[in-house]
Scaffold this motif. Structure first.
Motif, short mmCIF file in Angstrom:
data_model
loop_
_atom_site.label_atom_id
_atom_site.label_comp_id
_atom_site.label_asym_id
_atom_site.label_seq_id
_atom_site.Cartn_x
_atom_site.Cartn_y
_atom_site.Cartn_z
N VAL A 1 34.61 -27.74 -28.24
CA VAL A 1 35.78 -28.39 -27.76
C VAL A 1 35.27 -28.18 -26.28
O VAL A 1 34.95 -26.97 -25.67
N ARG A 2 35.30 -29.44 -25.47
CA ARG A 2 35.10 -29.31 -24.12
C ARG A 2 36.43 -29.44 -23.45
O ARG A 2 37.19 -30.42 -23.71
N ALA A 3 36.86 -28.63 -22.27
CA ALA A 3 38.13 -28.68 -21.66
C ALA A 3 38.00 -28.52 -20.03
O ALA A 3 36.74 -28.02 -19.62
N PRO A 4 38.74 -29.22 -19.41
CA PRO A 4 38.72 -29.23 -17.79
C PRO A 4 39.32 -28.02 -17.39
O PRO A 4 40.41 -27.97 -16.71
N GLY A 5 38.69 -27.13 -17.47
CA GLY A 5 39.08 -25.67 -16.88
C GLY A 5 39.43 -25.91 -15.38
O GLY A 5 38.88 -26.47 -14.74
N ILE A 6 40.21 -24.94 -15.04
CA ILE A 6 40.67 -24.94 -13.69
C ILE A 6 39.68 -24.55 -12.80
O ILE A 6 39.64 -24.99 -11.59
N LEU B 1 39.73 -34.03 -22.29
CA LEU B 1 39.71 -32.82 -23.56
C LEU B 1 38.88 -33.53 -24.51
O LEU B 1 39.32 -34.57 -24.98
N ILE B 2 37.77 -33.01 -24.65
CA ILE B 2 37.05 -33.61 -25.77
C ILE B 2 36.90 -32.89 -27.05
O ILE B 2 36.43 -31.37 -27.04
N VAL B 3 37.01 -33.16 -27.99
CA VAL B 3 36.74 -32.40 -29.52
C VAL B 3 35.65 -33.03 -30.15
O VAL B 3 35.63 -34.31 -30.45
N LYS B 4 34.61 -32.38 -30.24
CA LYS B 4 33.33 -33.09 -30.92
C LYS B 4 33.43 -32.61 -32.53
O LYS B 4 33.31 -31.57 -32.92
N PHE C 1 40.60 -37.26 -25.32
CA PHE C 1 42.04 -37.01 -24.92
C PHE C 1 42.10 -37.06 -23.47
O PHE C 1 41.45 -36.29 -22.68
N ALA C 2 43.23 -37.76 -22.94
CA ALA C 2 43.60 -37.33 -21.57
C ALA C 2 44.41 -36.24 -21.35
O ALA C 2 45.51 -36.58 -22.35
N THR C 3 44.40 -35.38 -20.76
CA THR C 3 45.27 -34.27 -20.67
C THR C 3 45.90 -33.94 -19.08
O THR C 3 44.83 -34.44 -18.24
#
Length: 149
Positions: free
Chosen positions: A24-29, A51-54, A71-73
């Motif tokens: 899972v790749r997330a746009p961290g702060i 937000l990317i789920v591989k 996903f757009a979050t």
């Protein structure tokens, strides 16, 4: 699968995804980050971004060419405990569900308001709306990871 995580993505309104994933790749702060199997326990905040789920598993939102679901979050929190990733998102929208015309209209409205004289507090609200709309457009158009002004 040996590299599996269990991922659960929820918003206040619904469960958007539940299933196995390789990462899972997330746009961290403080910058984007990726979670893989055996990641240390962690709670992290994330902001507006993809937000990317591989995953290799078939899923209704999967991009079968890249084995990922994008996903757009608009932000939230991610918790990792024992190869379980719980994503608590303010909003999350699969790329395939994004209404591009609606996102373009939202961006235009925010830009129009920002071109007018507004208070600092209002400016922050409109900048956030513009950023959310731009993120939705990038995700919908498959331009995740690219910068647009």
């Amino acid at each position: 699968m040996a590299d599996e995580l269990t991922v659960d993505i929820v918003t206040p309104d619904e469960r958007s995804f539940q299933g196995p994933a390789n990462g899972v790749r997330a746009p961290g702060i403080e910058g984007s980050f990726e979670v893989r199997r055996d990641h240390a326990p962690m709670i992290a905040a994330f902001g507006i971004g993809p937000l990317i789920v591989k995953t290799e598993a078939a899923h209704e939102y999967a991009d079968m060419h890249n084995d990922r679901i994008v996903f757009a979050t608009s932000g939230g929190f991610l918790e990792i405990i024992e190869n379980k990733v719980m994503v608590l998102a303010e909003t999350v929208e699969p790329a395939s569900d994004i209404d591009v015309e609606r996102a373009e209209s939202a961006e235009e409205r925010a830009q129009r308001r920002l071109s007018q004289e507004v208070q600092a507090e209002e400016r922050e609200t409109y900048e956030a709306a513009r950023d959310r709309a731009r993120n939705r457009l990038r995700v919908a158009m498959g331009k995740v990871g690219t910068r647009q002004s």
